[in-house]
Write a protein that holds these residues in place. Sequence first.
Motif: not given
Length: 367
Positions: A202, A288, A322, A291-292, A295, A206-207, A209, A326
């Motif tokens: 994840y 990341s 980003q 947000v990871g 996720n 995210n990184y 993205n 989320v």
Amino acid sequence: MRVKKLALTNFRSYKSLELELAPGPTTFIGNNGSGKTNIAESLIYLAYLSSHRVSQNLPLLHLGTDQAIIRAEIERDDRTLQVDLEINASKANRARLNQNATKSQRDILGALQVIYFSPEDLDLVRGEPTHRRDFLDKLLITRAPRLAGVISDYDRVVKQRNTLLKTRAPENALAPWTEQLINLGAQLSAERIALVEELNPYVAANYANLNEVKPASIAYKSATDGLTTNTDENIQTLTARQLEVARQETERGASLIGPHRDDLHLQLGDFPAKGYASHGESWSMAISLRVGAFNLLKSEGAEPILILDDIFAELDTARRAQLTSVTKMAEQTIITAAVESDLPPELLSSKYYVSPGVVSKERATNV
């Protein structure tokens, strides 16, 4: 999951505050020092039984008081749960679930799940290992509240064992604490290693993205080689290693094995993020990680509340976008901002305006 109502009594700048919170994003807008972050902090404290800003309870209490209360009405799994937490300056905190007293404040862990992001998160990349260990442990507790007891017991054992080592206590006094350190440390190491393995994909996604060029990855870096996700194997490994360093521990007066000496390694391309990442790359890695974590919890069926504390002012357009994306995945998001124009235009939210001690739907003249 969402918080329907939040009430604060003698918490930080609020003598008394009652809020009704809607689903989706809610933004608290106010000058620095107005008290907007105090609202976010109250929810973070309720979720983790600790603040992201201070390590002691006293700063959380309204000036001149010795007790604060956080009360939240939480809607989850089609039912409503009321959680009350009494924060005390000089005695243990007390908690209630649906107005029933709990044996321990830790019994409310898991009632509210949050993932938060704040400017201090740059420390996850640039700071000392303690910041990254804390990130992992808070995520572990969010996923499995029972691990709060393991983490707390381990910290207590390390402190007591170090005290004995400093006083050169005899081996028979040290032995039971060494056994506990190894058993608890083996379990905590196994949990952290498993978590990092699950979180890594994840973080990497995210990184990427964020249109960063270098690939990102994370790995658990233990001071003891050979640790795995198997607790029993870790006990054997840590036992053997402790015998090797026993004399050094006595000489230095400190426990030299165990997860209190470990780190979360952050990698960007061929280099470690710490010391090599640019300012922008550091923010991307911090985003990341958070947000990871969100996720990962979502993938396991959880619906954590997302808290974005004074963060949009720190980010460029791509990184703001980003985080905004989320918020669309979260059932509820709590956002704080000093300036309304810092908020992305595509972020549609309910708005409160904050001035010292006052929260209102109407903009105050000094906001």
